[in-house]
Design a protein around this motif. Structure first.
Motif, PDB file in Angstrom:
ATOM      1  N   GLN A 115     -20.687 -38.134  68.030  1.00  0.00           N
ATOM      2  CA  GLN A 115     -20.171 -39.452  68.387  1.00  0.00           C
ATOM      3  C   GLN A 115     -18.788 -39.677  67.789  1.00  0.00           C
ATOM      4  OE1 GLN A 115     -23.272 -41.827  66.734  1.00  0.00           O
ATOM      5  NE2 GLN A 115     -24.758 -41.310  68.327  1.00  0.00           N
ATOM      6  N   ALA A 116     -18.461 -38.906  66.753  1.00  0.00           N
ATOM      7  CA  ALA A 116     -17.142 -38.977  66.115  1.00  0.00           C
ATOM      8  C   ALA A 116     -16.503 -37.599  66.189  1.00  0.00           C
ATOM      9  CB  ALA A 116     -17.275 -39.427  64.662  1.00  0.00           C
ATOM     10  N   MET A 117     -15.190 -37.579  66.286  1.00  0.00           N
ATOM     11  CA  MET A 117     -14.461 -36.328  66.447  1.00  0.00           C
ATOM     12  C   MET A 117     -14.325 -35.603  65.108  1.00  0.00           C
ATOM     13  SD  MET A 117     -10.680 -35.854  68.101  1.00  0.00           S
ATOM     14  CE  MET A 117      -9.970 -34.219  68.348  1.00  0.00           C
ATOM     15  N   ASN A 118     -14.492 -34.298  65.124  1.00  0.00           N
ATOM     16  CA  ASN A 118     -14.218 -33.457  63.968  1.00  0.00           C
ATOM     17  C   ASN A 118     -12.704 -33.437  63.744  1.00  0.00           C
ATOM     18  OD1 ASN A 118     -13.713 -31.236  62.226  1.00  0.00           O
ATOM     19  ND2 ASN A 118     -15.644 -30.289  62.836  1.00  0.00           N
ATOM     20  N   LEU A 119     -12.277 -33.842  62.545  1.00  0.00           N
ATOM     21  CA  LEU A 119     -10.850 -33.996  62.270  1.00  0.00           C
ATOM     22  C   LEU A 119     -10.228 -32.768  61.618  1.00  0.00           C
ATOM     23  CD1 LEU A 119     -10.915 -37.678  60.945  1.00  0.00           C
ATOM     24  CD2 LEU A 119     -10.482 -36.874  63.272  1.00  0.00           C
ATOM     25  N   SER A 120     -10.971 -31.674  61.543  1.00  0.00           N
ATOM     26  CA  SER A 120     -10.477 -30.512  60.803  1.00  0.00           C
ATOM     27  C   SER A 120      -9.174 -29.967  61.374  1.00  0.00           C
ATOM     28  CB  SER A 120     -11.544 -29.413  60.771  1.00  0.00           C
ATOM     29  OG  SER A 120     -11.935 -29.028  62.072  1.00  0.00           O
ATOM     30  N   GLU A 121      -8.997 -29.987  62.705  1.00  0.00           N
ATOM     31  CA  GLU A 121      -7.765 -29.434  63.278  1.00  0.00           C
ATOM     32  C   GLU A 121      -6.540 -30.220  62.829  1.00  0.00           C
ATOM     33  OE1 GLU A 121      -6.739 -30.329  67.528  1.00  0.00           O
ATOM     34  OE2 GLU A 121      -8.852 -30.906  67.644  1.00  0.00           O
ATOM     35  N   PHE A 122      -6.690 -31.531  62.611  1.00  0.00           N
ATOM     36  CA  PHE A 122      -5.575 -32.326  62.127  1.00  0.00           C
ATOM     37  C   PHE A 122      -5.376 -32.137  60.628  1.00  0.00           C
ATOM     38  CE2 PHE A 122      -7.311 -34.776  65.768  1.00  0.00           C
ATOM     39  CZ  PHE A 122      -6.236 -34.599  66.624  1.00  0.00           C
ATOM     40  N   LEU A 123      -6.473 -32.079  59.894  1.00  0.00           N
ATOM     41  CA  LEU A 123      -6.388 -31.951  58.444  1.00  0.00           C
ATOM     42  C   LEU A 123      -5.865 -30.580  58.028  1.00  0.00           C
ATOM     43  CD1 LEU A 123      -9.721 -33.778  57.675  1.00  0.00           C
ATOM     44  CD2 LEU A 123      -7.459 -34.541  56.943  1.00  0.00           C
ATOM     45  N   GLU A 124      -6.096 -29.555  58.831  1.00  0.00           N
ATOM     46  CA  GLU A 124      -5.526 -28.238  58.535  1.00  0.00           C
ATOM     47  C   GLU A 124      -4.013 -28.277  58.600  1.00  0.00           C
ATOM     48  OE1 GLU A 124      -7.399 -25.683  61.341  1.00  0.00           O
ATOM     49  OE2 GLU A 124      -9.345 -25.713  60.306  1.00  0.00           O
ATOM     50  N   GLU A 125      -3.477 -29.096  59.489  1.00  0.00           N
ATOM     51  CA  GLU A 125      -2.026 -29.228  59.625  1.00  0.00           C
ATOM     52  C   GLU A 125      -1.451 -30.248  58.652  1.00  0.00           C
ATOM     53  OE1 GLU A 125       0.070 -27.587  61.657  1.00  0.00           O
ATOM     54  OE2 GLU A 125      -1.518 -26.344  62.526  1.00  0.00           O
ATOM     55  N   ASP A 126      -2.231 -31.263  58.325  1.00  0.00           N
ATOM     56  CA  ASP A 126      -1.719 -32.383  57.518  1.00  0.00           C
ATOM     57  C   ASP A 126      -2.880 -32.975  56.726  1.00  0.00           C
ATOM     58  OD1 ASP A 126      -0.206 -34.378  56.461  1.00  0.00           O
ATOM     59  OD2 ASP A 126       0.224 -35.387  58.355  1.00  0.00           O
ATOM     60  N   ASP A 127      -3.198 -32.338  55.602  1.00  0.00           N
ATOM     61  CA  ASP A 127      -4.349 -32.727  54.799  1.00  0.00           C
ATOM     62  C   ASP A 127      -4.011 -33.951  53.957  1.00  0.00           C
ATOM     63  OD1 ASP A 127      -6.606 -32.956  53.277  1.00  0.00           O
ATOM     64  OD2 ASP A 127      -6.499 -30.958  52.388  1.00  0.00           O
ATOM     65  N   ILE A 128      -4.686 -35.059  54.225  1.00  0.00           N
ATOM     66  CA  ILE A 128      -4.431 -36.298  53.494  1.00  0.00           C
ATOM     67  C   ILE A 128      -5.594 -36.670  52.575  1.00  0.00           C
ATOM     68  CG2 ILE A 128      -2.850 -37.199  55.245  1.00  0.00           C
ATOM     69  CD1 ILE A 128      -5.141 -38.922  56.310  1.00  0.00           C
ATOM     70  N   SER A 129      -6.511 -35.731  52.352  1.00  0.00           N
ATOM     71  CA  SER A 129      -7.737 -36.055  51.619  1.00  0.00           C
ATOM     72  C   SER A 129      -7.477 -36.523  50.193  1.00  0.00           C
ATOM     73  CB  SER A 129      -8.677 -34.847  51.604  1.00  0.00           C
ATOM     74  OG  SER A 129      -8.072 -33.737  50.959  1.00  0.00           O
ATOM     75  N   GLU A 130      -6.401 -36.054  49.573  1.00  0.00           N
ATOM     76  CA  GLU A 130      -6.150 -36.408  48.177  1.00  0.00           C
ATOM     77  C   GLU A 130      -5.669 -37.843  48.002  1.00  0.00           C
ATOM     78  OE1 GLU A 130      -3.812 -33.560  46.109  1.00  0.00           O
ATOM     79  OE2 GLU A 130      -5.254 -31.930  46.424  1.00  0.00           O
ATOM     80  N   ARG A 131      -5.426 -38.543  49.084  1.00  0.00           N
ATOM     81  CA  ARG A 131      -5.077 -39.962  48.982  1.00  0.00           C
ATOM     82  C   ARG A 131      -6.240 -40.797  48.440  1.00  0.00           C
ATOM     83  NH1 ARG A 131      -2.594 -41.625  54.930  1.00  0.00           N
ATOM     84  NH2 ARG A 131      -0.677 -40.353  54.838  1.00  0.00           N
ATOM     85  N   PHE A 132      -7.462 -40.312  48.634  1.00  0.00           N
ATOM     86  CA  PHE A 132      -8.633 -41.174  48.531  1.00  0.00           C
ATOM     87  C   PHE A 132      -9.505 -40.831  47.329  1.00  0.00           C
ATOM     88  CE2 PHE A 132      -7.559 -40.278  53.001  1.00  0.00           C
ATOM     89  CZ  PHE A 132      -7.066 -41.529  53.345  1.00  0.00           C
ATOM     90  N   TYR A 133     -10.313 -41.825  46.917  1.00  0.00           N
ATOM     91  CA  TYR A 133     -11.317 -41.564  45.893  1.00  0.00           C
ATOM     92  C   TYR A 133     -12.235 -40.448  46.392  1.00  0.00           C
ATOM     93  CZ  TYR A 133      -9.847 -45.989  43.784  1.00  0.00           C
ATOM     94  OH  TYR A 133      -9.109 -46.994  43.207  1.00  0.00           O
ATOM     95  N   PRO A 134     -12.482 -39.424  45.557  1.00  0.00           N
ATOM     96  CA  PRO A 134     -13.309 -38.297  46.011  1.00  0.00           C
ATOM     97  C   PRO A 134     -14.682 -38.708  46.534  1.00  0.00           C
ATOM     98  CG  PRO A 134     -12.213 -37.750  43.947  1.00  0.00           C
ATOM     99  CD  PRO A 134     -11.939 -39.208  44.205  1.00  0.00           C
ATOM    100  N   GLU A 135     -15.297 -39.709  45.914  1.00  0.00           N
ATOM    101  CA  GLU A 135     -16.612 -40.165  46.356  1.00  0.00           C
ATOM    102  C   GLU A 135     -16.559 -40.660  47.801  1.00  0.00           C
ATOM    103  OE1 GLU A 135     -20.775 -41.021  45.616  1.00  0.00           O
ATOM    104  OE2 GLU A 135     -19.279 -39.808  44.562  1.00  0.00           O
ATOM    105  N   LEU A 136     -15.451 -41.303  48.166  1.00  0.00           N
ATOM    106  CA  LEU A 136     -15.297 -41.791  49.534  1.00  0.00           C
ATOM    107  C   LEU A 136     -15.048 -40.637  50.489  1.00  0.00           C
ATOM    108  CD1 LEU A 136     -13.028 -44.939  48.992  1.00  0.00           C
ATOM    109  CD2 LEU A 136     -15.515 -44.790  48.942  1.00  0.00           C
ATOM    110  N   TRP A 137     -14.170 -39.728  50.086  1.00  0.00           N
ATOM    111  CA  TRP A 137     -13.863 -38.612  50.980  1.00  0.00           C
ATOM    112  C   TRP A 137     -15.111 -37.786  51.260  1.00  0.00           C
ATOM    113  CZ3 TRP A 137     -10.317 -37.656  54.355  1.00  0.00           C
ATOM    114  CH2 TRP A 137     -10.263 -36.382  54.934  1.00  0.00           C
ATOM    115  N   ASN A 138     -15.878 -37.502  50.235  1.00  0.00           N
ATOM    116  CA  ASN A 138     -17.075 -36.675  50.401  1.00  0.00           C
ATOM    117  C   ASN A 138     -18.079 -37.322  51.355  1.00  0.00           C
ATOM    118  OD1 ASN A 138     -16.043 -34.745  48.666  1.00  0.00           O
ATOM    119  ND2 ASN A 138     -17.086 -35.570  46.866  1.00  0.00           N
ATOM    120  N   ALA A 139     -18.077 -38.652  51.406  1.00  0.00           N
ATOM    121  CA  ALA A 139     -19.007 -39.350  52.299  1.00  0.00           C
ATOM    122  C   ALA A 139     -18.651 -39.163  53.768  1.00  0.00           C
ATOM    123  CB  ALA A 139     -19.051 -40.837  51.955  1.00  0.00           C
TER     124      ALA A 139
END
Length: 439
Positions: A115-139
């Motif tokens: 129901q939601a798109m896998n965002l890995s293709e975008f994150l491989e090009e532009d990884d923004i995961s470190e912006r966020f609290y790890p607990e939130l990202w992992n969820a």
């Protein structure tokens, strides 16, 4: 809000590289997604329709639209009770929105159900995961891939009335640190006139409920890291029995009478001093600001079960998602990056007094000169408390698992089950749910 111009030569350029020199391409080449100015139009669904939140999100959208000339975002408001039902129907019909705000703790379920798109293709090009609290990202992860980008969150803290503390002979700068102190302080803060309570020190099931206290006590969710069910535990048993002592102490008539005042919002007994301590989200401060401006109060982490066990709190929140089948995923991701970057997040945080997912933005908001001294105090506590805050992502093997726990626990509080029976039945019911979904 400071406008962020998206660093067009880099940020927008990278997106153009993905979609070709002619600009953003839609997944189905539907010309209706391009306006007369040649901009890709994306439809952004939210449930933020209040007189406070709607202007804020629409200002963020306007700033994004002005910051570049490739994408135009349109905002669609849908009521909280309708938005996700309509989203699922639109996905099934092949015509979903481009971006939607959705619950963070169920992100993995939507990933599994496509129901939601896998965002890995975008994150491989532009990884923004470190912006966020790890607990939130992992969820947001399902099988290691993200299906949503964190937007906002919350936590639970303890508000307390400093004047009531002084009246009871307690130090107003030393809130209770453990459950034992919480009980001790509450007893000193209670004021009775005959059979009536003029002031209640504390009741743990107002503002938060048994599930948060279980998390606080044990420092873990109902599932371990391997998704083994951990409901029928000694810690949860101790928590339920502890909560029942409070219910017995005050009695249902008193509890229900005060709860009715709390539910009225403006008549919350914390505002007039007849409730001395109250555990709830930091955004409760906005009610103090609006209805009890002169209240002398403090805010603290939830007390530990015992010294050293941890001030564990619970959090939820929302993500920005690209629904499966969305027509303009590249443009959608560009907007989501803007929505979750520092400027937009800080603006949302300050204007709404809301916990945001972006760490830098949250820290900036805590230092905002737009807050009063009390507002800064509470917001800083909200930021600091993220260190102690756990989310409870719903396992894909146990959707809607709380409906197999909550009725049993309520039967315990009603007196028709023992704590042992309620936990044992909940454990068995959820294990059966897991087994059925694992076959």
């Amino acid at each position: 809000m400071k406008k962020k111009r998206l660093l067009l030569t880099g940020l927008m350029g990278s997106a153009l590289a993905l979609s070709g020199c002619a600009g953003f391409q839609t997944s189905n080449n539907d010309e209706s997604t391009v306006n007369e100015d040649g901009k890709v139009v994306i439809d952004f669904w939210t449930f933020w329709g209040s007189e406070i939140r709607r202007p804020v999100i629409e200002q963020i959208i306007a700033d994004f639209n002005e910051s570049q000339d490739e994408i135009e975002v349109k905002h669609t408001y849908l009521p909280f009770g309708d938005i996700w039902t309509k989203e699922l129907a639109s996905i099934a019909a092949g015509d979903p929105p481009d971006v939607v705000i959705n619950d963070i703790n169920t992100t993995a379920l939507r990933g599994q159900e496509k129901q939601a798109m896998n965002l890995s293709e975008f994150l491989e090009e532009d990884d923004i995961s470190e912006r966020f609290y790890p607990e939130l990202w992992n969820a947001t992860l399902h099988e290691g891939d993200s299906y949503g980008i964190p937007f906002n969150t919350d936590t639970r803290v303890l508000f307390y009335n400093k004047d009531a503390f002084e009246d009871a002979g307690l130090d107003p700068e030393k809130p209770p640190a453990t459950w034992a102190e919480l009980e001790e302080y509450a007893a000193k803060l209670d004021v009775k006139n005959g059979d009536d309570y003029e002031r209640i020190g504390f009741y743990p099931r107002w503002g938060i409920d048994f599930d948060v206290w279980m998390l606080n006590a044990g420092g873990q969710n109902y599932f371990d890291e391997n998704n083994n069910v951990q409901i029928d535990t000694a810690s949860n048993l101790e928590t339920l029995e502890w909560l029942k002592t409070w219910q017995t102490k005050y009695g249902d008539d008193v509890i229900n009478a005060f709860k009715a005042q709390i539910d009225s919002q403006q008549g919350n007994p914390f505002f007039n001093g007849s409730l001395a301590m109250y555990a709830i989200t930091p955004t409760f401060y906005t009610q103090i600001r609006d209805y009890a401006e002169e209240l002398n109060f403090g805010v603290a982490p939830l007390p530990e079960r015992e010294s050293g066990s941890g001030n564990t709190s619970w959090g939820g929140g929302f993500v920005a998602e690209i629904p499966e089948g969305a027509a303009n995923p590249e443009a959608s991701y560009e907007f989501i990056k803007y929505l979750t970057d520092v400027d937009a997040q800080e603006y949302w945080a300050v204007q709404n007094f809301d916990n945001v997912a972006n760490i830098e933005a949250a820290e900036n908001a805590a230092a905002s000169d737009e807050f009063t001294e009390d507002g800064s105090m509470v917001y800083q506590m909200a930021v600091d408390n993220m260190e102690h805050t756990l989310l409870t992502p719903v396992p894909v093997i146990a959707p809607d698992f709380t409906s197999y726990i909550n009725p049993n626990v309520e039967e315990f509080f009603l007196g028709s089950m023992t704590a042992e029976e309620a936990l044992a039945k909940s454990q068995a019911d959820v294990e059966n749910l897991v087994d059925n979904n694992s076959q």
